[in-house]
Write an enzyme that holds these catalytic residues in place. Structure first.
Site, short mmCIF file in Angstrom:
data_model
loop_
_atom_site.label_atom_id
_atom_site.label_comp_id
_atom_site.label_asym_id
_atom_site.label_seq_id
_atom_site.Cartn_x
_atom_site.Cartn_y
_atom_site.Cartn_z
N GLY A 235 0.94 -1.28 0.06
CA GLY A 235 -0.04 0.06 0.01
C GLY A 235 0.83 1.35 0.04
N ASP B 145 0.73 3.08 4.48
CA ASP B 145 -0.08 4.03 3.76
C ASP B 145 -1.13 4.36 4.92
OD1 ASP B 145 -1.30 1.29 4.50
OD2 ASP B 145 -2.32 1.11 2.45
N ASP C 270 -5.11 1.90 10.55
CA ASP C 270 -6.56 1.74 10.63
C ASP C 270 -6.81 1.20 12.25
OD1 ASP C 270 -9.23 1.35 9.62
OD2 ASP C 270 -8.76 -0.46 9.48
N THR C 271 -6.71 -0.08 12.26
CA THR C 271 -6.75 -0.59 13.79
C THR C 271 -5.62 -0.58 14.59
OG1 THR C 271 -6.12 -2.91 13.26
CG2 THR C 271 -8.53 -2.52 12.88
N GLY C 272 -4.40 -0.31 13.86
CA GLY C 272 -3.40 -0.12 14.40
C GLY C 272 -2.33 -1.37 14.60
N LYS D 106 -6.68 6.84 10.68
CA LYS D 106 -8.05 6.78 10.99
C LYS D 106 -8.30 6.35 12.46
CE LYS D 106 -9.22 3.62 7.42
NZ LYS D 106 -9.91 2.85 6.72
N ARG E 173 -5.15 0.87 -7.00
CA ARG E 173 -3.81 1.10 -6.49
C ARG E 173 -3.20 2.31 -7.53
NH1 ARG E 173 -2.08 -1.92 -2.43
NH2 ARG E 173 -2.46 -4.45 -2.43
P1 IMP Z 1 -4.46 -1.80 10.46
O1 IMP Z 1 -3.44 -3.06 10.83
O2 IMP Z 1 -5.87 -2.29 10.86
O3 IMP Z 1 -4.00 -0.42 10.95
O4 IMP Z 1 -4.53 -1.90 8.90
C1 IMP Z 1 -3.81 -1.28 8.12
C2 IMP Z 1 -3.71 -1.64 6.76
O5 IMP Z 1 -5.07 -2.09 6.45
C3 IMP Z 1 -3.18 -0.68 5.78
O6 IMP Z 1 -1.77 -0.76 5.73
C4 IMP Z 1 -3.78 -0.87 4.62
O7 IMP Z 1 -3.18 -1.71 3.73
C5 IMP Z 1 -5.40 -1.47 5.21
N1 IMP Z 1 -6.39 -0.66 5.19
C6 IMP Z 1 -6.72 -0.14 6.22
N2 IMP Z 1 -7.89 0.96 5.88
C7 IMP Z 1 -7.90 0.88 4.58
C8 IMP Z 1 -8.80 1.50 3.75
O8 IMP Z 1 -9.52 2.29 4.24
N3 IMP Z 1 -8.60 1.24 2.41
C9 IMP Z 1 -7.66 0.23 1.94
N4 IMP Z 1 -6.88 -0.39 2.75
C10 IMP Z 1 -6.89 -0.10 4.15
MG MG Z 2 -1.19 -2.20 3.78
#
Ligand code: IMP
Ligand code: MG
Length: 173
Positions: free
Chosen positions: A40, A99, A102-104, A130, A164
């Protein structure tokens, strides 16, 4: 059928990425390694490192690949390392770049991995944050854009491996 509604255009992204590069260079002293999280962040990193150059830094660049969402909008909740950096980074100053936070879980996983490897100093950077989605307490040191709970794509970021290639970021509707 999903569609894309433009959220940040090319000029907005370029401006913000350049500003971030300057923020990074004013905070980090000495040499550092950019460790990008694929896939990403590939376009973001391509622009960020050129911004870093304009701001006076000469980072080394490595990539790691973490497991992805697959074809859905929700994370499976578990992060796996599916591609590692090839070199020893003990004792180096590292800037982890993703990129989106989100959840972290992804950035927390990558941070823990870097810490296990005895890096001298660790910084984190994400184009998009986010915070309302957070499940693991973690914050990036440098953030491009903070957004609500929206699912976005473009500028390297995918939805089920689509979009992408878009030069802008949009909301998947
Ligand atoms: P986390 O581990 O939940 O923080 O997610 C991080 C990864 O989830 C990012 O690097 C993205 O690849 C993917 N992701 C999170 N939110 C989005 C979104 O809104 N669109 C596309 N990919 C996302
Ligand atoms: Mg990613």
């Amino acid at each position: 059928m999903s569609e894309i509604e433009k959220l940040f255009d090319e000029a907005q992204i370029a401006q913000r990425v350049d500003d971030m590069a300057r923020e990074i260079v004013s905070s980090l002293t000495g040499p550092f390694v950019v460790v990008g999280l694929l896939k990403g962040s590939f376009i973001f990193i391509a622009d960020l490192v050129r911004g870093l150059d304009r701001a006076g830094a000469s980072p080394r660049i490595e990539f790691m690949r973490l497991s992805s969402y697959g074809l859905r909008k929700e994370s499976a909740g578990e992060v796996h390392l599916i591609g590692d950096i090839p070199t020893d980074i003990a004792g180096q100053q590292v800037l982890l770049v993703d990129d989106i936070v989100d959840t972290g879980r992804s950035i927390a996983y990558a941070k823990a991995l870097m810490e296990q490897r005895d890096v001298a100093r660790l910084w984190t950077c994400a184009l998009v944050d986010k915070p309302s989605r957070r499940e693991v307490e973690v914050a990036a040191d440098f953030v491009g854009f903070t957004i609500e709970d929206l699912f976005i794509a473009g500028y390297g970021i995918d939805y089920a491996e689509k979009y992408r290639h878009l030069p802008y970021i949009g909301v998947v509707t």
